[in-house]
Design an enzyme around this catalytic site. Sequence first.
Site, PDB file in Angstrom:
ATOM      1  N   GLU A 127       0.825  -1.221   0.000  1.00 51.99           N
ATOM      2  CA  GLU A 127       0.000   0.000   0.000  1.00 51.99           C
ATOM      3  C   GLU A 127       0.852   1.261   0.000  1.00 51.99           C
ATOM      4  O   GLU A 127       0.439   2.298  -0.495  1.00 51.99           O
ATOM      5  CB  GLU A 127      -0.946   0.017   1.208  1.00 51.99           C
ATOM      6  CG  GLU A 127      -2.317  -0.533   0.880  1.00 51.99           C
ATOM      7  CD  GLU A 127      -3.369  -0.274   1.941  1.00 51.99           C
ATOM      8  OE1 GLU A 127      -3.054   0.272   3.009  1.00 51.99           O
ATOM      9  OE2 GLU A 127      -4.520  -0.644   1.702  1.00 51.99           O
TER      10      GLU A 127
ATOM     11  N   HIS B 154       8.482 -26.384   1.129  1.00 54.67           N
ATOM     12  CA  HIS B 154       7.799 -27.492   0.459  1.00 54.67           C
ATOM     13  C   HIS B 154       6.676 -26.995  -0.433  1.00 54.67           C
ATOM     14  O   HIS B 154       5.774 -27.739  -0.780  1.00 54.67           O
ATOM     15  CB  HIS B 154       7.288 -28.481   1.509  1.00 54.67           C
ATOM     16  CG  HIS B 154       8.424 -29.071   2.301  1.00 54.67           C
ATOM     17  ND1 HIS B 154       8.976 -30.297   2.027  1.00 54.67           N
ATOM     18  CD2 HIS B 154       9.147 -28.542   3.321  1.00 54.67           C
ATOM     19  CE1 HIS B 154       9.988 -30.513   2.866  1.00 54.67           C
ATOM     20  NE2 HIS B 154      10.116 -29.468   3.657  1.00 54.67           N
TER      21      HIS B 154
ATOM     22  N   LYS C 104     -14.136   0.420  -3.865  1.00 51.93           N
ATOM     23  CA  LYS C 104     -15.141   0.964  -2.940  1.00 51.93           C
ATOM     24  C   LYS C 104     -16.233   1.680  -3.721  1.00 51.93           C
ATOM     25  O   LYS C 104     -17.420   1.482  -3.479  1.00 51.93           O
ATOM     26  CB  LYS C 104     -14.488   1.939  -1.959  1.00 51.93           C
ATOM     27  CG  LYS C 104     -13.564   1.273  -0.952  1.00 51.93           C
ATOM     28  CD  LYS C 104     -13.088   2.283   0.070  1.00 51.93           C
ATOM     29  CE  LYS C 104     -11.992   1.714   0.941  1.00 51.93           C
ATOM     30  NZ  LYS C 104     -11.323   2.734   1.737  1.00 51.93           N
TER      31      LYS C 104
END
Length: 466
Positions: A304, A333, A442
Amino acid sequence: MFAVMQNLKFDPSNLLAKNIGRYGVVETDLAQYATLLENGHKVLLEARENGEKRIASMMEWLNLPYQREEVIDEIQNVAKSFRKFKNIVSIGIGGSYLGNRMLQDGLRSPYYNEFESLRNGCPRIFFNGKSLDPVSLNALLNNLDPKETGIVVISKSGGTTEPKVSFEILKWWLERRCGRDYWKHIIAVTDERQGILREWVKGMGKPIPTFPVPDGVGGRFSVLSPVGLITAAMANINIKELLAGAAAMEKMTQNLNLKDNPAYLYALLHTVLYQKRGINIAVMMPFADQLETFADWYVQLLAESLGKKYNKQGLVINTGRTPIPSVGPSDLHSTQQNNIEGEYNKAITFIRVEKPAIDLTIPHESNDYLADKQMSVVGDASQRGTEFALLSEGRPNCTISLPELTPYTLGQLIFFFEIATAMEGELLGVNTYDQPGVEGYKKNMFGRLGKAGFVANTFCGSIAPV
Ligand code: PA5
């Protein structure tokens, strides 16, 4: 008060060309960034020295290690009074969640919620409000007793949809079972003056404990403010020691000289690798289960803060390394195959805890190469082995070692990465403290939900002509 040997150590040697060859950094690279580094240092220095500027430029996080004693005492007192509840639900998303989770996991035992013996009388802490998944909230509603549950609602803006949805439902759930006094179960952390949550607290007209997100502190830099401290204090984490560790790192990172400033060195080496060697992926790989969510916190901090379309001058640069959270040895792994043999585009940061809080010995009866060895010795060999395997393939990696995992060393680690990210932002020339890219979803979501002033599918990007 705190031993000097408790300091975090940063080992950058496997980022250097003399060790890893063509993808490493050479002296002349560093020289080319001298002016940018100096300018970045000036920005940080000015913010340290000038309180008004610090707040105006959203850099008040620099001052969080030095919060007033009364503020910390108040957090501790309120947290203590909420330990009467068996359960706490902490509601928040992004910077109002990731730091709380990281402190909880890093400084209390694994399986804390599962075993009473690990909690020493502290409440279980559940996190919600970070998704819009009814299944997880419903699991809490059906399995917690509202009478035994406290709620910490954290939102700087007060209006973020995900935590708001969770808070509305949990408030209703509390009120139904606890009646008019339901507010006694709630603590709010929000902007000092404005926002829906602040208005709700005022409107209730009750002495609901409320803490401010200090002015000039953005979500992803707020973990050392009341945002992160309140749930940590509820779990009886020593928040004064956490801040003391951060203060120690603040002092260790005041110097422009790279030899004396590990965070600047970290930022500069990774910027060189990014801009000059195409190493655009940052893998954060702690070798300790308790630090797994530290990697998640760092992902937000880096993504961000630095993933930006524009530079400070308004030019389109679409920049920023892509962070990947990882944990060792588990991910050896899964992702390690790609780290070793995939594209040459990753730098791995290991975090080691030199002395775990407890150690176990592998039984003699196992009768093989592992017999009688401490688990930590095997863990250490696994991390060192990974480091060496990367080195052998010329893959950039670096190691940060904590002597032990304590509030003090975690405070250092947090502040180290905050300074490093701030400096990396200056080297890239971006505004580290805004997040305009988060607004697109948003706006579209609000339109779909019929919020006044928003239309569904409003075009809010800019497609370049073909
Ligand atoms: O770093 C940030 O500012 C964001 O990630 C916020 O923390 C996140 O959007 C949550 O915002 P708020 O605390 O206002 O609900």
